[in-house]
Design a protein around this motif. Structure first.
Motif, PDB file in Angstrom:
ATOM      1  N   GLU A 112     -26.626  31.035  13.030  1.00  0.00           N
ATOM      2  CA  GLU A 112     -27.352  31.581  11.872  1.00  0.00           C
ATOM      3  C   GLU A 112     -26.814  33.016  11.830  1.00  0.00           C
ATOM      4  O   GLU A 112     -26.947  33.666  12.685  1.00  0.00           O
ATOM      5  N   ASN A 113     -26.547  33.478  10.350  1.00  0.00           N
ATOM      6  CA  ASN A 113     -26.254  34.750  10.170  1.00  0.00           C
ATOM      7  C   ASN A 113     -25.236  35.339  11.584  1.00  0.00           C
ATOM      8  O   ASN A 113     -25.365  36.656  12.034  1.00  0.00           O
ATOM      9  N   ASN A 114     -24.321  34.835  11.515  1.00  0.00           N
ATOM     10  CA  ASN A 114     -23.232  34.970  12.444  1.00  0.00           C
ATOM     11  C   ASN A 114     -23.708  35.234  13.916  1.00  0.00           C
ATOM     12  O   ASN A 114     -23.419  35.893  14.733  1.00  0.00           O
ATOM     13  N   VAL A 115     -24.876  34.560  14.174  1.00  0.00           N
ATOM     14  CA  VAL A 115     -25.498  34.493  15.648  1.00  0.00           C
ATOM     15  C   VAL A 115     -25.430  32.920  15.988  1.00  0.00           C
ATOM     16  O   VAL A 115     -26.235  32.153  15.417  1.00  0.00           O
ATOM     17  N   GLU A 116     -24.869  32.553  17.020  1.00  0.00           N
ATOM     18  CA  GLU A 116     -24.904  31.519  17.628  1.00  0.00           C
ATOM     19  C   GLU A 116     -26.092  31.274  18.571  1.00  0.00           C
ATOM     20  O   GLU A 116     -26.380  31.916  19.334  1.00  0.00           O
ATOM     21  N   ILE A 117     -26.996  30.105  18.173  1.00  0.00           N
ATOM     22  CA  ILE A 117     -28.255  29.858  19.005  1.00  0.00           C
ATOM     23  C   ILE A 117     -27.993  28.541  19.689  1.00  0.00           C
ATOM     24  O   ILE A 117     -27.654  27.458  18.862  1.00  0.00           O
ATOM     25  N   VAL A 118     -28.169  28.469  21.041  1.00  0.00           N
ATOM     26  CA  VAL A 118     -27.927  27.331  21.684  1.00  0.00           C
ATOM     27  C   VAL A 118     -29.247  27.078  22.491  1.00  0.00           C
ATOM     28  O   VAL A 118     -29.744  28.283  23.205  1.00  0.00           O
ATOM     29  N   ARG A 119     -29.943  26.057  22.328  1.00  0.00           N
ATOM     30  CA  ARG A 119     -31.000  25.674  22.999  1.00  0.00           C
ATOM     31  C   ARG A 119     -30.723  24.492  23.910  1.00  0.00           C
ATOM     32  O   ARG A 119     -30.379  23.427  23.400  1.00  0.00           O
ATOM     33  N   VAL A 120     -30.865  24.680  25.027  1.00  0.00           N
ATOM     34  CA  VAL A 120     -30.769  23.546  26.118  1.00  0.00           C
ATOM     35  C   VAL A 120     -31.686  23.714  27.168  1.00  0.00           C
ATOM     36  O   VAL A 120     -32.375  24.634  27.467  1.00  0.00           O
ATOM     37  N   LYS A 121     -31.743  22.521  27.894  1.00  0.00           N
ATOM     38  CA  LYS A 121     -32.667  22.429  29.248  1.00  0.00           C
ATOM     39  C   LYS A 121     -31.947  23.471  30.390  1.00  0.00           C
ATOM     40  O   LYS A 121     -30.894  23.600  30.517  1.00  0.00           O
TER      41      LYS A 121
END
Lengths: 644, 261, 256
Positions: free
Chosen positions: B170-179
């Motif tokens: 999003e908006n040139n920002v990588e968002i990673v959601r992990v355990k």
């Protein structure tokens, strides 16, 4: 009784081929109707059992060891002769024949010895085909070494374990037949008597060494392949279990015992260390290829060596007497065994013996190590050197071996004709158990040859002739002879087990050995032999009064086994002494002090003694009858043996 | 089919199974160590968490993982069967313990294997099971500015209970959601008993592989004057030294890090 | 020197055994181990006690009959020798020596220290041979065998079948013995035609006898009086697995 050796007519070189053609055959479908008993599973027994089973006969094989592979043939070290002439050094069947006849001091049958030389070449082929790993050259061909009494290299070998490898080959052939159900193997089973029905051998009585069970086995023929009787001397290179019982019991059932006094004293054995000693260890004759035999020149040096004041290496060349090289320049250290042994004894008798006991001479490898390097010597003799080191705690790479002669082989044995049949029809004797091929002295590497020759290449032909004659009718186990023989055996065992005296059987054996070695060993005299006869008779009488035999029959009972064997040795010993006394000449291993050349070599009396002495049993404690088979030499000219 | 059955029922067939499963497990631990070295990258668990996520969600790897579990079980089971058979081959033991010169590890493979099996049970139930089948492991969110390549992190609480992971831009920002398994690891390794168990287990692994790796080659019949020394070298230095040391370093390092916090 | 012996005594396979202690007195360091036992036995016989039973024959390290487990080692503490080649100088005055029989289910005790090793014979009978009849074989020099191969085959062939490998192995495995025989023939050209059926037959019989499994500990190699190498085991594994998985040979049949 007239003795016919049944030697075929015709020229020497054609006798065997012609004879093989003349022998009757058993048709293949009938072969399975015959049962053959083979006692002993050494080279002769295993090879005979396997070959006969391959032909289609039903074989029952017996050995007292826990496995057929443990027969004492396994211990033969040096090699096996064969007239292959692979070395291009002038060998031939005739030369092997000639060397063997001469080596035996002209007391063997020409025809037998020629056949032995003839089939020697087949033996090597057979063994190689079985996978026996003989020594090879880098090119992949078989290697040879030299042995005593020959000037050609015709001895095939597998390091220092040739007997082992040959026996394992024969054992594998035997295993194959056991697997196919053609041989039934009985291990830990001792033959105690042979059953003679109407004059023919038709079975044996055995005792199981694990349960004590006494069993009857029937067969159309009985083959004794039970080895020699060297253990009559107590100390010998034989295995602890080697015994004369099977052959002796057969003798008592009518089979003649031939030339019992012909015993071979092997020159290179490890000397005795004390009274506890139970056996002597041979150092292979092959060592004489590279080892030099010597004794100190003077008594003073010998005395210092005995006391340990100086070491052998400190004795200078000038003070050493390489007596074999000095006396026999052309054969040197490779003179036949009887000659080498006698000379070692002379040195010791002269007070020039070495070692703590003074009863030894040196066998020195310093020259060979200098010439070939330690590694090359180790490659050839490594296992023997290790064996020597284990026993003596001395390193033969740095100091010479101490050696002395010891009883090794018995040329005498059951009398057999050309077909290997004893005078009892159906009873055959093969290998060391018979007397036939070595005369009065056996050449090195010839025992393996004879055992395998008899088993692989002679008996399969000659036995068929007899079987064809008697026909395949089953043996009648209900004949009273079977029950009677079994009863005789049972009674005999009971008699032994009743002995609860004060002296162990082993002590009797040791005493007998001392008598035999002293009076019937390397040098014999009429006086000594006469004395020995009395001593043995007294010892035997004492045995039957004072020996201790413990335990019972129905169990593992080593005490009982040993007692039976020693009882037989006590009888055989007397016969050996009788034979030695009768043979008033020197020949090969039989050396009568009364009969020697001015140089001290054995002096034969061909006019009076060119015969085989075949002794006939007449009953307990009765003198045996001497039957003579004249030896006729058509091809070899009898001369004084000369190895100079 | 019966011929295969006969083959694998024979003593050599059973040993073949031991050797093949053993070597397979050996290759696995190389990969496992390689991945776990991410624990030493100073990125607050970003790489390690992504790696753990990849392992548990990439289908081919998942298949391999199940083969791995089977291999472990078969290896242990056959070890048990062979041990029982070996015991039966000597019903009456010696009064004097056998002093034949044989390496300690070769004579204690069963003991070492049992330690390893116990360790695996603890290890798997603590990380793998909790990661995969429970919600005990918290989530983390990593935001990476793709322009500056700066990563920031924060806790994340999923909306849905079935949430596993996500990666979006999003908006040139990588968002990673992990355990956040990394946090779990750090937590576990702050417990001294846990650290001791791991170090002991890695000691067992070392001795197990010291004998096991080269023994497997012998069982397969792959001995050669030229190559066997290489196998022995690898078995000793890679499998009995480097790998166990690498694994053992993780709990030790994290334990000391926890002390300094 | 004087020694204390703890010896396993067992009447037969059916009865239980136990250790009995004996004093061996006046033993010379030059005696072999078996000669020491002879001395003890002579004294037992004179007391009308049953002598200690043990297997022995050639007494020069080649027949493979002697089989004592001495102080935790088959054939005693020295390397590369059999019990009959072990001399008392290896021990010291006052030492206690424990003597046990080989221990393995396929080697039942016959009496005292002697065990039944006929399982070894049955394994060899299953296929430990080259199927050639007497006669009709080619000239010995027609089969060329490189020296290194002949030497290596010989090294395998020196096995004396004593069973020390089984006695030493913690699993009572017979792999060293079986593989030595399989290797000898697998190396030689004469053994090639039956190479793969032989390996199968012999391994099948070995398993049927109830020996344990090989775990490559190497105790067998270290205790073998003939120093048979562990490499033989790998060679056999290779042949066996190759035979079972990739080849079409069957094991030897029992008919020809």
């Amino acid at each position: 009784m007239s003795l016919s050796a049944k030697i075929p007519e015709g020229p020497l070189a054609e006798k065997w081929s012609k004879h093989k053609f003349d022998l009757k055959l058993v048709n293949p479908a009938n072969k399975r109707k015959y049962d053959i008993i083979v006692v002993g599973t050494g080279l002769a027994g295993a090879s005979a059992a396997a070959s006969l089973a391959e032909l289609g006969y039903n074989v029952k094989a017996f050995c007292f060891q826990d496995s057929p592979r443990r027969a004492h043939s396994i211990a033969a070290q040096g090699g096996i002769n064969a007239a292959k002439n692979y070395q291009n050094d002038g060998d031939s069947v005739y030369r092997l024949f000639y060397d063997t006849i001469k080596g035996g001091d002209y007391r063997a049958r020409e025809a037998n010895v020629y056949r032995l030389a003839e089939v020697s070449v087949n033996i090597i082929d057979q063994c190689v085909a079985q996978g026996v790993p003989f020594a090879r050259e880098y090119g992949g061909l078989l290697d040879n070494r030299s042995f005593g009494g020959a000037q050609v290299s015709r001895t095939f070998y597998a390091r220092g374990q040739t007997g082992q490898q040959l026996l394992l080959g024969a054992y594998s052939a035997l295993n194959r037949q056991i697997h196919h159900g053609k041989v039934k193997m009985y291990t830990r089973t001792e033959m105690l008597d042979v059953v003679v029905v109407d004059g023919k051998a038709q079975g044996i009585i055995t005792r199981s060494l694990t349960t004590g069970e006494i069993d009857t086995h029937t067969g159309h023929a009985v083959l004794l392949c039970t080895g020699g009787y060297g253990n009559v001397f107590y100390l010998s290179t034989n295995a602890a279990g080697s015994n004369v019982t099977a052959a002796w019991r057969a003798h008592k059932r009518g089979a003649f015992f031939a030339n019992p006094c012909y015993t071979q004293i092997h020159p290179t054995c490890i000397p005795v260390t004390g009274d506890h000693q139970s056996k002597l260890t041979l150092m292979s004759e092959s060592l004489r290829n590279d080892g030099r035999v010597w004794a100190p020149k003077t008594h003073e040096i010998a005395e210092q060596l005995r006391k340990g004041a100086i070491k052998a290496a400190q004795v200078g060349e000038a003070d050493r007497d390489y007596f074999l090289e000095r006396k026999y320049p052309s054969f040197g250290n490779l003179v036949p065994r009887d000659v080498a042994s006698r000379n070692a004894k002379e040195m010791v008798d002269d007070g020039r013996g070495v070692g703590g006991s003074g009863v030894a001479v040196f066998l020195d490898f310093a020259d060979a190590i200098g010439r070939l390097g330690k590694d090359a010597v180790a490659a050839k003799y490594g296992n023997l050197f290790d064996m020597y080191y284990q026993i003596t705690d001395e390193d033969p790479y740095t100091q010479p071996m101490r050696i002395y002669p010891a009883v090794h082989y018995t040329m005498g044995g059951l009398w057999v004709d050309y077909n290997l049949s004893t005078n009892v029809p159906g009873l055959y004797a093969l290998g060391e158990c018979n007397f036939s091929d070595h005369g009065a002295n056996r050449l090195g590497a010839s025992a393996l040859m004879q055992g395998l020759s008899d088993g692989y290449f002679v008996i399969p032909f000659t036995l068929g002739d007899y079987l064809a004659t008697i026909g395949p009718k089953p043996v009648d186990v209900n004949h009273p002879a079977f029950a009677q023989t079994k009863k005789d055996v049972t009674d005999y065992i009971a008699k032994l087990l009743a002995l609860r005296g004060t002296k162990t059987v082993n002590e009797y054996h040791r005493e007998l050995g001392h008598i035999m070695w002293e009076y019937c060993g390397m040098a014999r005299t009429a006086e000594g032999l006469t004395k020995a006869k009395g001593l043995i008779q007294a010892l035997r009488a004492d045995f039957w009064k004072n020996a201790i035999v413990l335990g019972e029959n129905e169990e593992v009972n080593a005490s009982l086994e040993k007692a039976g064997r020693v009882a037989d040795f006590l009888e055989l010993g007397e016969l050996m002494v009788d034979d030695a006394l009768m043979r008033n000449e020197s020949c090969g291993g039989h050396f009568r002090l009364e009969s020697q050349t001015p140089e001290g070599e054995a002096l034969r009396d061909d006019e009076h003694f060119a015969f085989v002495a075949a002794w006939e049993y007449t009953g307990d404690n009765q003198p045996e009858i001497l039957n003579k088979e004249a030896l006729e030499f058509e091809y070899v000219h009898l001369t004084q043996r000369n190895y100079k | 089919m019966s011929e295969f059955k006969q083959t694998f029922n024979s003593s050599l067939g059973k040993k073949l199974i031991m050797a093949l499963t053993g070597l397979f497990l050996c290759t696995f631990i190389i990969v496992h160590l390689g991945g776990n070295l991410l624990l030493f990258s100073n990125d607050n668990g970003y790489g390690f968490n992504l790696y753990a996520n990849f392992l548990t969600h990439f289908p081919p790897i998942e298949v391999v993982a199940y083969i791995l579990y089977v291999a472990i079980i078969v290896h242990a089971l056959y070890a048990l069967i062979l041990t029982v058979k070996n015991r039966r081959a000597r019903p009456v033991g010696y009064a004097v313990v056998n002093k034949s010169p044989a390496s300690w590890s070769s004579k204690n493979m069963g003991l070492l294997g049992s330690i390893l099996f116990f360790f695996l049970v603890v290890h798997m139930s603590d990380f793998w099971y909790k990661y995969k089948f429970t919600n005990d492991v918290a989530f983390k969110e990593y935001r990476t500015d793709l322009a500056t390549n700066q990563t920031t992190e924060s806790d994340y609480t999923p909306v849905s209970p079935t949430f596993e992971h996500s990666a979006t831009v999003e908006n040139n920002v990588e968002i990673v959601r992990v355990k956040d398994i990394h946090a779990k690891v750090a937590h576990s390794f702050s417990n001294i008993w846990y650290v001791i168990l791991y170090v002991v287990a890695m000691g067992a692994l070392s001795f197990h592989l010291l004998h096991g790796f080269q023994s497997a080659f012998r069982t397969l019949g792959w001995v050669h004057r030229k190559y066997t020394p290489i196998v022995e070298f690898i078995g000793t230095w890679l499998f009995a030294v480097i790998i166990p040391l690498g694994f053992a370093a993780m709990p030790v390092v994290y334990y000391f890090m926890s002390l300094s916090k | 020197m004087n020694l204390t012996l703890k010896v396993w005594r067992q009447k037969n396979a059916q009865t239980a055994g136990k250790f009995v202690t004996y004093q061996a007195e006046g033993i010379s360091p030059d005696m072999s181990f078996l000669e020491m036992l002879d001395v003890v036995n002579e004294s037992l016989i004179l007391k009308n006690d049953e002598p200690i039973h043990f297997d022995h024959d050639c007494r020069e390290g080649i027949c493979g009959m002697c089989s004592l487990y001495i102080n935790g080692h088959p054939h005693g503490p020295k390397r590369a020798i059999t019990t009959c080649q072990l001399h008392m100088r290896t021990f010291h005055d006052g030492q206690t020596i424990t003597i046990e029989p080989w221990r393995a289910a396929p080697f039942p005790v016959i009496k005292d220290l002697a065990v039944d090793r006929s399982a070894f014979d049955r394994i060899q009978q299953a296929g430990g041979y080259v199927s050639v009849n007497t006669g009709g074989v080619p000239d010995a020099n027609e089969i060329l065998i490189p020296k290194v191969i002949a030497d290596e085959a010989f090294n395998s062939a020196t096995c004396i079948g004593c069973g020390a490998c089984v006695a030493a192995c913690k699993n009572a495995s017979a792999m060293l013995f079986v593989s030595a025989k399989v290797s000898q023939f697998a190396l030689l050209p004469q053994g090639q035609p039956e190479r793969y059926s032989r390996a199968q037959s012999m391994v099948a019989q070995m398993d049927a006898e109830g020996f344990g499994n090989c775990t490559n500990t190497g105790a067998c190699e270290a205790e073998c009086p003939k120093e048979i190498s562990l490499t033989n085991i790998s060679r056999m594994n290779n042949d066996y697995l190759s035979a079972k998985l990739f080849r079409e040979e069957h094991a030897h049949e029992n008919n020809g």
